[in-house]
Design a protein around this motif. Structure first.
Motif, PDB file in Angstrom:
ATOM      1  N   ASP A 297       0.735  -0.925  -0.500  1.00 55.87           N
ATOM      2  CA  ASP A 297      -0.531  -0.076   0.046  1.00 55.87           C
ATOM      3  C   ASP A 297       0.884   1.332   0.071  1.00 55.87           C
ATOM      4  N   ARG A 298       0.302   2.632  -0.722  1.00 58.21           N
ATOM      5  CA  ARG A 298       1.108   3.140  -0.907  1.00 58.21           C
ATOM      6  C   ARG A 298       0.330   4.339  -0.186  1.00 58.21           C
ATOM      7  N   GLN A 299       0.547   5.725   0.372  1.00 53.88           N
ATOM      8  CA  GLN A 299      -0.150   6.592   1.137  1.00 53.88           C
ATOM      9  C   GLN A 299      -0.989   7.480   0.546  1.00 53.88           C
ATOM     10  N   ASP A 300      -1.939   7.630  -0.086  1.00 59.52           N
ATOM     11  CA  ASP A 300      -2.434   8.087  -1.069  1.00 59.52           C
ATOM     12  C   ASP A 300      -2.227   9.982  -0.191  1.00 59.52           C
ATOM     13  N   THR A 301      -1.437  10.768  -0.425  1.00 51.87           N
ATOM     14  CA  THR A 301      -1.433  12.352   1.020  1.00 51.87           C
ATOM     15  C   THR A 301      -2.069  13.575  -0.140  1.00 51.87           C
ATOM     16  N   SER A 302      -3.163  13.208  -1.132  1.00 45.06           N
ATOM     17  CA  SER A 302      -3.900  13.912  -1.252  1.00 45.06           C
ATOM     18  C   SER A 302      -5.758  13.534  -0.940  1.00 45.06           C
ATOM     19  N   ALA A 303      -5.639  12.310   0.460  1.00 44.28           N
ATOM     20  CA  ALA A 303      -6.961  11.504   0.531  1.00 44.28           C
ATOM     21  C   ALA A 303      -7.431  12.616   1.461  1.00 44.28           C
ATOM     22  N   PRO A 304      -8.443  12.514   1.741  1.00 41.80           N
ATOM     23  CA  PRO A 304      -9.311  13.777   2.750  1.00 41.80           C
ATOM     24  C   PRO A 304      -8.751  13.286   4.294  1.00 41.80           C
ATOM     25  N   GLY A 305      -8.339  11.837   4.861  1.00 40.86           N
ATOM     26  CA  GLY A 305      -8.020  11.263   6.014  1.00 40.86           C
ATOM     27  C   GLY A 305      -7.028  11.559   5.841  1.00 40.86           C
ATOM     28  N   TRP A 306      -5.739  11.794   5.563  1.00 42.80           N
ATOM     29  CA  TRP A 306      -4.190  12.279   5.618  1.00 42.80           C
ATOM     30  C   TRP A 306      -3.950  12.992   5.437  1.00 42.80           C
ATOM     31  N   LEU A 307      -5.069  14.355   5.207  1.00 49.47           N
ATOM     32  CA  LEU A 307      -4.936  15.994   5.308  1.00 49.47           C
ATOM     33  C   LEU A 307      -5.348  15.753   6.802  1.00 49.47           C
ATOM     34  N   HIS A 308      -6.537  15.464   6.688  1.00 45.06           N
ATOM     35  CA  HIS A 308      -7.094  15.869   8.430  1.00 45.06           C
ATOM     36  C   HIS A 308      -6.047  15.557   9.565  1.00 45.06           C
ATOM     37  N   LEU A 309      -5.823  14.547   9.516  1.00 43.39           N
ATOM     38  CA  LEU A 309      -4.517  13.642   9.908  1.00 43.39           C
ATOM     39  C   LEU A 309      -3.441  15.152  10.341  1.00 43.39           C
ATOM     40  N   LEU A 310      -3.017  15.280   8.995  1.00 43.82           N
ATOM     41  CA  LEU A 310      -1.902  16.602   9.528  1.00 43.82           C
ATOM     42  C   LEU A 310      -2.532  17.972  10.324  1.00 43.82           C
ATOM     43  N   GLU A 311      -3.627  17.971   9.729  1.00 46.77           N
ATOM     44  CA  GLU A 311      -4.072  19.377  10.327  1.00 46.77           C
ATOM     45  C   GLU A 311      -4.178  18.802  12.474  1.00 46.77           C
ATOM     46  N   LEU A 312      -4.447  17.473  12.743  1.00 42.85           N
ATOM     47  CA  LEU A 312      -3.999  17.172  13.945  1.00 42.85           C
ATOM     48  C   LEU A 312      -3.046  17.502  14.549  1.00 42.85           C
ATOM     49  N   ILE A 313      -2.337  16.413  13.980  1.00 46.17           N
ATOM     50  CA  ILE A 313      -0.844  16.415  13.991  1.00 46.17           C
ATOM     51  C   ILE A 313      -0.334  17.766  14.670  1.00 46.17           C
ATOM     52  N   ASP A 314      -0.408  19.091  13.882  1.00 45.71           N
ATOM     53  CA  ASP A 314      -0.368  20.757  13.600  1.00 45.71           C
ATOM     54  C   ASP A 314      -0.953  21.388  15.070  1.00 45.71           C
ATOM     55  N   GLU A 315      -2.383  20.907  15.667  1.00 45.44           N
ATOM     56  CA  GLU A 315      -3.081  21.174  16.177  1.00 45.44           C
ATOM     57  C   GLU A 315      -2.278  20.331  18.131  1.00 45.44           C
ATOM     58  N   ALA A 316      -1.823  19.791  17.433  1.00 46.43           N
ATOM     59  CA  ALA A 316      -1.045  18.696  18.887  1.00 46.43           C
ATOM     60  C   ALA A 316      -0.080  19.451  19.359  1.00 46.43           C
ATOM     61  N   ALA A 317       0.087  19.724  17.958  1.00 41.02           N
ATOM     62  CA  ALA A 317       1.792  20.202  18.682  1.00 41.02           C
ATOM     63  C   ALA A 317       1.612  21.102  18.608  1.00 41.02           C
ATOM     64  N   ALA A 318       1.316  22.814  18.641  1.00 42.79           N
ATOM     65  CA  ALA A 318       0.929  23.771  18.431  1.00 42.79           C
ATOM     66  C   ALA A 318      -0.013  23.893  20.135  1.00 42.79           C
ATOM     67  N   ASP A 319      -0.878  22.822  20.906  1.00 44.18           N
ATOM     68  CA  ASP A 319      -1.020  23.234  22.068  1.00 44.18           C
ATOM     69  C   ASP A 319       0.086  22.217  23.304  1.00 44.18           C
ATOM     70  N   GLY A 320       1.083  21.403  22.726  1.00 43.93           N
ATOM     71  CA  GLY A 320       1.872  20.661  23.471  1.00 43.93           C
ATOM     72  C   GLY A 320       0.837  19.386  24.342  1.00 43.93           C
ATOM     73  N   ARG A 321      -0.038  18.997  23.614  1.00 38.27           N
ATOM     74  CA  ARG A 321      -0.700  18.018  24.482  1.00 38.27           C
ATOM     75  C   ARG A 321      -0.075  16.779  24.526  1.00 38.27           C
ATOM     76  N   GLU A 322      -0.421  15.618  25.790  1.00 38.14           N
ATOM     77  CA  GLU A 322      -0.215  14.700  26.073  1.00 38.14           C
ATOM     78  C   GLU A 322       0.356  13.410  25.564  1.00 38.14           C
ATOM     79  N   VAL A 323      -1.687  13.530  25.472  1.00 38.63           N
ATOM     80  CA  VAL A 323      -2.377  12.339  24.719  1.00 38.63           C
ATOM     81  C   VAL A 323      -2.539  12.461  23.468  1.00 38.63           C
ATOM     82  N   PHE A 324      -2.560  12.156  22.205  1.00 44.04           N
ATOM     83  CA  PHE A 324      -2.627  12.034  21.159  1.00 44.04           C
ATOM     84  C   PHE A 324      -3.470  10.741  20.655  1.00 44.04           C
TER      85      PHE A 324
END
Length: 263
Positions: free
Chosen positions: A49-76
């Motif tokens: 399997d290759r990751q589709d980096t244009s898929a909505p799930g991938w783009l949504h996950l990138l947003e969640l990672i940015d949010e978690a990095a910004a707020d310094g959360r300890e449980v992701f």
């Protein structure tokens, strides 16, 4: 149970780790490993399997990672934020997980992952790793050993290459002279790109990639780790596996002799 005794209730520790349901499945089925242990002469391979980096799930996950990095959360727990269709679209984590340096517990319960990127080694605060019931995740990158504080893990061990219950074989690794620097075929190399040496973090030059398998204790489990090394010296610097597993780095394939199963 005696008269008047109350039944003991057990809490579901994963109750809040499951994302929303829906009509679509959240993950694909996997038939890579035979739990009857009938592997004589058989080969297994990497998921292609290759990751589709244009898929909505991938783009949504990138947003969640940015949010978690910004707020310094300890449980992701990113998957609880994704729809079933989005969860199914995620077959690897983004390299951006390297930004999650405050995360102590990474929860990936029931994921559709087939690989985890080496950048997980940059999650320097990680103490607990929980990809439980991720049945298509058969191995981890050696770089996870860089998470020096990792103390707890919850992994579906029956889904792992070389697990002590069924001893499924490891995929046969390619020879060094077949490697040309750049993009990789995940069905041949286990990843879509190999960006550096997992041991010394140096560059991997054309024709110098040394891939080996190692089974090592990581937190509370023995995990099959894929090592991408830049030299024989780096392979020689690897730690010794625990008793009950192949005692040296190896290239996988059906000819590797593993200890007998415990069941």
């Amino acid at each position: 149970m005696g008269e008047g005794d109350q039944p003991k209730l057990f809490s579901d520790r994963w109750a809040d780790a499951v994302g929303p349901g829906g009509d679509e499945p959240a993950r694909d089925r996997c038939h890579c490993l035979d739990r009857r242990g009938e592997y004589s002469g058989k080969q297994v391979g990497f998921h292609p399997d290759r990751q589709d980096t244009s898929a909505p799930g991938w783009l949504h996950l990138l947003e969640l990672i940015d949010e978690a990095a910004a707020d310094g959360r300890e449980v992701f727990k990113p998957l609880v934020e994704l729809s079933p269709a989005e969860r199914r679209q995620i077959v690897t984590l983004p390299p951006a997980v390297a930004k999650l340096t405050a995360v102590r517990h990474l929860v990936l319960y029931g994921s559709n992952l087939v690989r985890v990127p080496p950048e997980i080694g940059a999650m320097t605060s990680l103490e607990e790793f929980s990809p439980y019931t991720s049945h298509r995740l058969h191995w981890l990158p050696y770089e996870i050993t860089r998470c020096a504080g990792l103390r707890e893990s919850t992994v579906s061990t029956r889904a792992l290459y070389g697990n002590f219950k069924y001893r499924p074989p490891f995929p046969l690794l390619r020879q060094a002279d077949e490697w040309g620097h750049g993009a990789a075929d995940p069905s041949r190399w286990g990843a879509e790109a190999i960006r550096g040496c997992g041991v010394c973090d140096g560059p991997v030059k054309d024709g110098q990639l040394r891939q080996v398998w190692m089974s090592l204790v990581v937190a509370t489990d023995v995990l099959p780790l894929l090592v991408n090394a830049c030299s024989s010296e780096c392979v020689g610097a690897l730690p010794a596996p625990p008793d009950g597993y192949v005692s040296v780095p190896h290239h996988g394939g059906p000819d590797v002799r593993q200890p007998s199963t415990r069941y």
